[in-house]
Design an enzyme around this catalytic site. Structure first.
Site, PDB file in Angstrom:
ATOM      1  N   ASP B 298       0.882  -1.284   0.061  1.00 50.90           N
ATOM      2  CA  ASP B 298      -0.060  -0.060  -0.117  1.00 50.90           C
ATOM      3  C   ASP B 298       1.007   1.261  -0.059  1.00 50.90           C
ATOM      4  O   ASP B 298       1.933   1.113   0.826  1.00 50.90           O
ATOM      5  CB  ASP B 298      -0.823  -0.047   1.362  1.00 50.90           C
ATOM      6  CG  ASP B 298      -2.162   0.066   0.981  1.00 50.90           C
ATOM      7  OD1 ASP B 298      -2.647   0.033  -0.121  1.00 50.90           O
ATOM      8  OD2 ASP B 298      -3.150  -0.072   1.781  1.00 50.90           O
ATOM      9  N   ASP B 335      -7.176  25.373  10.257  1.00 51.80           N
ATOM     10  CA  ASP B 335      -7.546  24.101   9.466  1.00 51.80           C
ATOM     11  C   ASP B 335      -6.619  22.931  10.314  1.00 51.80           C
ATOM     12  O   ASP B 335      -5.192  22.956  10.283  1.00 51.80           O
ATOM     13  CB  ASP B 335      -6.747  24.316   8.008  1.00 51.80           C
ATOM     14  CG  ASP B 335      -7.163  22.974   7.185  1.00 51.80           C
ATOM     15  OD1 ASP B 335      -7.652  21.993   7.894  1.00 51.80           O
ATOM     16  OD2 ASP B 335      -6.821  23.240   5.962  1.00 51.80           O
ATOM     17  N   GLU B 339      -2.845  18.516   5.965  1.00 48.50           N
ATOM     18  CA  GLU B 339      -2.274  19.420   4.906  1.00 48.50           C
ATOM     19  C   GLU B 339      -2.350  21.007   5.245  1.00 48.50           C
ATOM     20  O   GLU B 339      -1.273  21.373   5.045  1.00 48.50           O
ATOM     21  CB  GLU B 339      -3.302  19.413   3.771  1.00 48.50           C
ATOM     22  CG  GLU B 339      -3.109  17.976   2.789  1.00 48.50           C
ATOM     23  CD  GLU B 339      -3.889  17.049   3.054  1.00 48.50           C
ATOM     24  OE1 GLU B 339      -4.646  17.070   4.430  1.00 48.50           O
ATOM     25  OE2 GLU B 339      -4.438  15.917   2.655  1.00 48.50           O
ATOM     26  N   PHE B 368     -13.493  23.646   5.511  1.00 43.61           N
ATOM     27  CA  PHE B 368     -13.489  22.888   4.241  1.00 43.61           C
ATOM     28  C   PHE B 368     -14.823  22.081   4.054  1.00 43.61           C
ATOM     29  O   PHE B 368     -15.220  21.435   5.281  1.00 43.61           O
ATOM     30  CB  PHE B 368     -12.185  21.942   4.125  1.00 43.61           C
ATOM     31  CG  PHE B 368     -12.305  20.970   2.938  1.00 43.61           C
ATOM     32  CD1 PHE B 368     -11.780  21.490   1.881  1.00 43.61           C
ATOM     33  CD2 PHE B 368     -12.916  19.875   2.699  1.00 43.61           C
ATOM     34  CE1 PHE B 368     -11.863  20.694   0.585  1.00 43.61           C
ATOM     35  CE2 PHE B 368     -12.771  19.086   1.777  1.00 43.61           C
ATOM     36  CZ  PHE B 368     -12.128  19.653   0.548  1.00 43.61           C
ATOM     37  N   GLN B 371     -18.525  20.234  -0.745  1.00 39.37           N
ATOM     38  CA  GLN B 371     -19.408  21.000  -1.773  1.00 39.37           C
ATOM     39  C   GLN B 371     -18.163  22.063  -2.342  1.00 39.37           C
ATOM     40  O   GLN B 371     -18.197  22.317  -3.457  1.00 39.37           O
ATOM     41  CB  GLN B 371     -20.622  21.527  -1.302  1.00 39.37           C
ATOM     42  CG  GLN B 371     -21.644  20.903  -1.191  1.00 39.37           C
ATOM     43  CD  GLN B 371     -21.645  19.774  -0.042  1.00 39.37           C
ATOM     44  OE1 GLN B 371     -21.516  20.228   1.048  1.00 39.37           O
ATOM     45  NE2 GLN B 371     -22.191  18.446  -0.056  1.00 39.37           N
ATOM     46  N   ARG B 373     -15.196  22.662  -1.743  1.00 37.62           N
ATOM     47  CA  ARG B 373     -13.755  22.281  -1.819  1.00 37.62           C
ATOM     48  C   ARG B 373     -12.725  23.280  -1.741  1.00 37.62           C
ATOM     49  O   ARG B 373     -11.928  23.523  -2.222  1.00 37.62           O
ATOM     50  CB  ARG B 373     -13.622  21.612  -3.149  1.00 37.62           C
ATOM     51  CG  ARG B 373     -14.424  20.358  -3.641  1.00 37.62           C
ATOM     52  CD  ARG B 373     -14.213  19.440  -4.613  1.00 37.62           C
ATOM     53  NE  ARG B 373     -14.552  20.339  -5.915  1.00 37.62           N
ATOM     54  CZ  ARG B 373     -14.213  20.437  -6.974  1.00 37.62           C
ATOM     55  NH1 ARG B 373     -12.932  19.828  -7.279  1.00 37.62           N
ATOM     56  NH2 ARG B 373     -14.484  21.154  -7.992  1.00 37.62           N
ATOM     57  N   SER B 375     -11.287  26.056   1.690  1.00 37.98           N
ATOM     58  CA  SER B 375     -11.556  26.542   2.980  1.00 37.98           C
ATOM     59  C   SER B 375     -10.881  28.046   3.176  1.00 37.98           C
ATOM     60  O   SER B 375     -10.100  28.322   2.318  1.00 37.98           O
ATOM     61  CB  SER B 375     -10.749  25.682   3.969  1.00 37.98           C
ATOM     62  OG  SER B 375      -9.415  25.588   3.676  1.00 37.98           O
ATOM     63  N   LYS B 392      -8.360  29.132  -0.007  1.00 36.86           N
ATOM     64  CA  LYS B 392      -7.528  28.254  -0.378  1.00 36.86           C
ATOM     65  C   LYS B 392      -8.178  27.041  -1.064  1.00 36.86           C
ATOM     66  O   LYS B 392      -9.269  26.554  -0.098  1.00 36.86           O
ATOM     67  CB  LYS B 392      -6.149  28.120   0.400  1.00 36.86           C
ATOM     68  CG  LYS B 392      -6.542  27.069   1.503  1.00 36.86           C
ATOM     69  CD  LYS B 392      -5.422  26.677   2.303  1.00 36.86           C
ATOM     70  CE  LYS B 392      -5.456  25.204   3.214  1.00 36.86           C
ATOM     71  NZ  LYS B 392      -6.252  25.415   4.315  1.00 36.86           N
TER      72      LYS B 392
END
Lengths: 599, 679
Positions: B298, B335, B339, B368, B371, B373, B375, B392
């Site tokens: 994986d 956030d 990421e 975020f 819908q 996509r 934030s 962004k």
């Protein structure tokens, strides 16, 4: 060890190399049911007619069990056929000498011997077999028993080469194609060549020739029943006889001799085999007879390489055989050239070594070379008396046979015997690269190991058990002409030769007795057919397996390392079993000879 | 379980092993090992021969003693290997205390002993409770101490649903409350299986071990025949071979070295796997691991660190990088996704922008959502109207948002988006109001050292295939960076299964690591399926190994152990067979010397006398077993230097060494026993 010998040896090896690829290429065509050969226009109709007569569907392949059954059925029928002819020889045609029917045990022994490609002869051909027996009962086996051997090898190679397959070929197709396309054409050419060298080929009765110098001999007097007459001390009564006439053998010799060599049969037309001037007239005939013994066995290694798409592997197997061949030749040649120390002490030694039992025409080198070749392969034709070799010189032929005759070997039998060792070498050493052993991408698992070991086990039991019985039984000892270690060697040699389907002998043994004929006959049948069954089972199992693609971790089955590994396996696994017995025979004899004892 | 392998001769293991070595002399047990059984019968015959009328009673008695030692040494090797497993089993047993389970029946709790639990029962566990049996969490979340099994003291999180719901009997809940549905029948739990595995109770011979046993049995039979037929040959030659001498020859010729150590090699191999904290369901699986030539891994968590990280700020024309970084950081302060955090960190590292206080006045964070996509953050002026808006997000979403604000996106930005995508990265566009500020380059970070590991694997002849849900472009870029040989993008469970089947039908042996329930079919299909201990019960059931540390690159170790096991067997077999040459030269001349003094030159070792020669060979044969026990337990070292060189090296050491060593060994022993006047 003279320079001329070295040159001849080099020439022999060079010519052998040269014919290997052409023979292999031709084998590719013969052993492919749809292969094309130059002889198709003449032989194709004959091939198809044969299938129709036998009711064979040539397009249908067989699995290993069907293949084995067909092979055993064919061999059993041809064995009975030969037995019947020999027993009825006196009423069958082409018998100008008026020879009688062959005795029951000798007929069994001979039928078993020729069916198993052994050609052990407990009889003298010229005084026992009619032309009809030689040409029909025996020569037919020279062809078909050789074809059976090649067929088995081809089936095994197919098993190795194929990927997840159920079948390993069709026995009847293999048999017919090998006989028609491979053996017959080469044999015709070879026979014509032999005739050109002065070999006879006719149906004339034996010739009586007046001797230029008649001489006297003393022989044992016999009564009406052929028993020796004894004096009051129990010693045979001797009487003088004048010999003024020689009986010169005639017959269809060249045609039979060509096949006897090419098919590694080895059964001589005459008792003296290839040392007889008719059966081996010139140095050139000697050379090509030796070459023909190895020709198919050598070509089969190339066939193996091509079939498995790894020509290097084929040459690796070939190189292993060559090295073992050269080692045997040099030891034998050296021992014979060194000669007999006792003769040397007495000042009666021949200048160039031990000449006892050797044809002056061939000398030390060609006798040693011939003896090594004929026992490397399971040929058994001889141009000298192995019985008269020195201890170590005689050790070489015996040892070669006990290795399983895997050095080029009997046609087909040499390759499948060597492949048994290849499988074992791959299994033992393959573990050392850290993977489940793989031979050309096929996993070697318990079934293959079981079959390979079974083949070795049969070889060892057959030789050791019969020899051990012979050395302590009154029937066995009755045939003995020599005492001590040499006598042991003679008996050991007889059963090794029988089991290995060689057919040569340490001729001091009188093996034409009901007991020897029967036990040797059984030994030959076991050594041939009981060995083939596990080998075909292995072929079937290998054919069913998937081929794993080669990678960095794949066990390499070509190159110098593998040659060394394979030699080690052949010597350690194959020969260690016989060393104790060999020590009591030829090895002890060697040391005793050094001390001045002879047997 | 201990992480450290027990030392080879720990008295706690050796003591009981000596006792066991004698217990194992029971012929019913011995008969399973044909080579040693024949040795034992030989020892018994020789022992009887001591009382036979013969002038060499002392010699025969010594012979008998050493023949018994040969058998006992072999038993001892096996007992030591088993003892090491037993020590581990005892540790495990402590974990399986007789727990009282709190069973839920119709929402009523009742106390029952753990062994009475049935499959399907619901049990409650709270902080401090020991989980009574294997099961899946169906309700709640808890931290669990799994050190009893993994030896890892850091607690792990277990929660209902998803891929982290499996719990193991014997582990301890540290916090919170969970409800568990029992998934195992009584006595078949993970711990039970583990105990029986390490104790060797369920040990079955592996396919290769069976094949090798056949080879050894056949060799033994052939040598038996050689020795039996030697008797009549001797009678013919007027040489008397006594039974003890023939037995000595037989025992020296049959492959006792490998025959005595074969089972110890297998047990020790399993043991080494366990020491690496991997539980193999069978020895067959470990052996198969040695053969693996394709490895499916994986991407996430194995090859990459698991999350995409910001690696660069790419400003739009006429925008300063600092401004872009500042805006991106502001938009990411709240956030909490990996990421987002990586953007904050990158801005701090590259532009020395400290993470500012999130509670800046009038700041409102826009989280975020699937819908939008994107934030971001809105700064109010305090009067309810918006002063500053930063966003962004995915390129097309931001482009659209900017357009809605009445702005326009620069062509250079769109070009940058394409470039980042093409290299396998993920572009985030940052905009403030109507102005596009630039791009943030997010990318998968390949784990340090992973490339070397793959190179290592390639040397071992193993091809690695990366499995990922990413699009082919991204997958290709990561595959190139990580140095895997092949990849499978946008892989679904069906595709994984198909890939494994395809590889297998092409003759490959496939290993796979996985943890999710959707990996289960592929794990079951793979020849070696390593499930992560953190994975679901389904995954753990499907694989034939469980990695207790949940470290996917552990497979490398398992492969090496599998290879070591095979190499050790091959090496000792080769050694054993090669030994025969020297033994022949010791015993055969000794046997024949009395009858044929002429063969004295064959005694190339110049051994003192026939009896000393035979005894020396037998003593060497017995002692070599003891000498090789450490090698059998540790395994022959494996270095990936290619099959040919491995073969050459091992042939040299064990093949040639096997020929030479006994010549020296037998000579030395002969000198010692002659010096001690034992013969």
């Amino acid at each position: 060890m003279q320079t001329s010998g070295w040159i001849q040896l080099a020439v022999y090896v060079v010519v052998l190399v040269a014919i290997t690829k052409p023979m292999g290429l031709y084998l590719m065509r013969v052993l492919d049911a749809n292969g094309k050969t130059w002889f198709d226009p003449i032989l194709k109709p004959l091939e198809q007619l044969s299938y129709r007569l036998m009711g064979v569907d040539a397009g249908k392949e067989q699995d290993w069990k069907q293949y084995t059954f067909a092979m055993l059925l064919f061999s059993a029928v041809s064995l009975l056929f030969t037995y019947a002819i020999l027993r009825l020889q006196n009423i069958l045609p082409l018998n100008p000498q008026g020879l009688g029917a062959v005795s029951r045990d000798l007929a069994f022994n001979t039928a078993a011997s020729f069916t198993s490609n052994t050609n052990w002869q407990s009889y003298s051909g010229e005084t026992t077999m009619s032309y009809f027996s030689q040409m029909v009962a025996l020569v037919i086996h020279n062809f078909v028993s050789a074809a059976v051997g090649i067929a088995i090898a081809a089936a095994l190679v197919r098993g190795i080469a194929r990927n997840s397959a159920k079948t390993i070929g069709n026995f009847w197709v293999d048999l017919v194609r090998i006989t028609y396309y491979l053996l017959l054409p080469i044999c015709v050419v070879f026979a014509v060549f032999l005739v050109s060298q002065g070999m006879i080929d006719n149906f004339k009765p034996y010739t009586h020739a007046k001797l230029v110098e008649p001489y006297k001999i003393s022989v044992a007097k016999t009564d009406d029943k052929g028993q020796p007459v004894l004096d009051k001390d129990g010693k045979p009564v001797m009487e003088e006889q004048t010999v003024d006439e020689q009986l010169i053998v005639q017959g269809p010799m060249a045609s039979q001799v060509a096949m006897k060599m090419l098919g590694t049969n080895g059964g001589g037309y005459v008792n003296a085999n290839a040392s007889h001037p008719f059966e081996n007239p010139t140095p050139l005939s000697n050379f090509f007879q030796m070459l023909s013994i190895f020709s198919i066995g050598s070509g089969l290694t190339w066939y193996l390489g091509r079939m498995v798409n790894n020509q290097k592997h084929g040459w690796t197997v070939w190189a292993t055989m060559l090295i073992l061949f050269l080692a045997g030749t040099l030891l034998c040649w050296h021992s014979e050239a060194a000669g007999n120390p006792i003769h040397q002490k007495l000042g009666v030694a021949a200048a160039d070594g031990n000449m006892e039992g050797k044809e002056v025409r061939f000398g030390i080198f060609n006798s040693a070379l011939f003896a090594t070749i004929t026992t490397d392969a399971s040929c058994g034709a001889v141009n000298s008396m192995h019985d008269s070799f020195t201890g170590l010189g005689g050790f070489v032929p015996l040892f070669n046979i006990q290795l399983g005759e895997v050095i080029f070997g009997g046609v087909g039998a040499g390759l499948y015997g060597m492949l048994v060792f290849v499988v074992l070498a791959v299994f033992i050493a393959g573990l050392m690269v850290g993977r489940t052993p793989e031979y050309l991408g096929k996993k070697i698992e318990s079934y293959e190991v079981k079959m390979a070991m079974l083949a070795l086990l049969i070889l060892a039991i057959d030789i050791l058990a019969f020899s051990a019985w012979a050395v302590v039984s009154k029937w066995g000892l009755a045939g003995l002409n020599n005492s001590g270690p040499h006598g042991l060697s003679e008996m050991l040699y007889a059963y090794s030769s029988g089991t290995g389907n060689n057919g040569s002998a340490f001729a001091g043994l009188n093996a034409n007795t009901p007991w020897y004929n029967t036990t040797l006959g059984i030994a030959m049948l076991i050594g041939r057919f009981l060995m083939i069954v596990p080998i075909l089972a292995m072929a079937g199992a290998l054919a069913r397996k998937k081929v794993a693609p080669a990678g960095a971790g794949t066990f390499p089955v070509s190159g110098g390392t593998f040659v060394i590994l394979l030699i080690g396996t052949v010597l350690l696994i194959g020969a260690l079993n016989f060393l104790p017995a060999l020590t009591l025979g030829p090895i002890v004899e060697h040391f005793l000879t050094l001390q001045g004892k002879l047997f | 379980m201990t992480q450290k392998p027990p030392s080879l001769f720990d008295w706690n293991i050796v003591g009981p092993a000596i006792v066991d070595a004698f217990k194992k002399l029971d012929p019913r047990l011995m008969v399973k090992n044909p080579v040693m059984f024949v040795t034992q019968v030989g020892a018994a015959l020789t022992t009887i021969a001591i009382w036979a009328p013969s002038g060499e009673r002392g010699f025969i008695a010594q012979l008998a003693v050493w023949l018994w030692f040969t058998v006992i040494f072999a038993n001892f090797a096996e007992a030591v290997a088993e003892g090491r497993g037993k020590a581990q089993a005892n540790t495990l047993r402590k974990a399986r205390k007789d727990t009282i389970a709190r069973r839920l029946r119709k929402n009523v709790e009742e106390q029952v002993p753990a062994p009475e639990l049935q499959k399907g029962d619901l049990v409650v566990c709270e902080a401090g409770d020991i989980i009574p049996a294997d099961g899946d969490v169906v309700e709640g979340i808890a931290s669990v101490d799994e050190s009893a099994i993994t030896g890892e003291s850091a607690p792990v999180i277990r929660e209902s649903g998803g891929d982290r719901c499996a719990v193991t009997g014997g582990t301890r809940v540290l916090s919170d409350r969970i409800v568990i549905r029992i998934t195992m029948e009584k006595g078949q739990g993970f711990l039970d299986r583990m105990i029986s595995l390490v104790e060797g109770a369920q040990r079955q011979k592996t396919p290769n071990e069976i094949a090798l046993t056949i080879l050894l049995a056949a060799l033994t039979f052939i040598f038996l025949l050689v020795c039996v037929t030697l008797k009549p040959f001797g009678i013919y030659s007027n040489a008397v071979f006594s039974v003890p001498v023939l037995v000595a020859l037989l025992v020296c010729l049959i492959p006792t070295t490998i025959g005595g150590l074969l089972s110890a090699i297998g047990i020790a191999g399993m043991d080494r796997v366990l020491q690496r904290n991997v539980m193999a369901m069978s020895g067959r699986a470990v052996e198969a691991a040695g053969d693996v030539d394709v490895l499916l891994l994986d991407k996430t968590g194995t090859i990459t660190l698991g999350n995409r990280m910001a690696t660069a700020f790419l400003p739009a024309p006429n925008v300063k990088t600092e401004r872009l970084a500042d805006a991106a950081q502001l938009a990411s302060l709240a956030d909490e996704t990996p990421e987002g955090r990586s953007i904050v960190v990158l801005a701090k590292e590259k532009h020395n922008l400290r993470g500012r206080e999130v509670a800046e006045p009038h700041a409102k964070f826009v989280p975020f959502s699937a819908q939008t996509r994107m934030s971001g953050v809105d700064f109010g002026d305090g009067n309810g109207s918006v002063k500053r808006q930063i966003r962004k997000g995915a390129a097309d979403a931001i482009v659209q948002w900017v357009a809605e604000q009445g702005g326009q996106s620069d062509k250079a930005i769109l070009k940058g988006v394409d470039e980042i995508s093409r290299t396998g990265g993920t572009p985030l566009v940052v905009a403030e109001g109507r102005e596009v500020l630039g791009l943030v380059h997010l990318k998968d970070i390949v784990k340090g050292g992973i490339k070397e590991r793959f190179a290592h694997l390639r040397k071992m002849g193993i091809r690695t295939v990366m499995i990922t849900g990413d699009n082919p472009l991204t997958a290709a870029a990561i595959a190139a960076e990580a140095g895997v040989d092949d990849f499978m993008a946008q892989a679904t469970p069906e595709q994984k299964l198909k890939r494994i089947r395809d590889e297998q039908s092409a003759g490959h042996l496939v290993a796979m690591t996985g943890d999710g329930t959707n990996d289960a079919p592929a794990l079951a299909q793979a020849d070696v399926g390593v499930a992560m201990n953190t994975g679901t019960q389904a995954a753990r059931e499907a694989g034939n190994m469980v990695d207790l540390d949940s470290n996917p690159t552990k497979l490398l170790d398992i492969v090496e152990i599998g290879k070591q096991m095979l190499i050790t067997r091959g090496a000792l077999t080769t050694f054993s067979i090669a030994n025969d040459v020297a033994k022949y030269f010791a015993i055969i001349p000794a046997m024949l010397m009395a009858t044929f003094p002429a063969i004295a030159p064959l005694n190339i070792m110049h051994l003192h006398s026939p009896t000393s020669a035979i005894l020396s060979a037998v003593i060497f044969n017995a002692l070599i077993i003891v000498a090789l026990i450490p090698l059998a337990l540790r395994g022959v070292k494996y270095t990936p230097i290619g099959a040919l060189r491995t073969l050459q090296r091992n042939l040299l050491i064990y093949g040639l060494g096997g020929v030479i060593v006994p010549f020296i060994g037998i000579k030395v022993i002969d000198m010692i026993i002659t010096g001690m006047h034992l013969v």
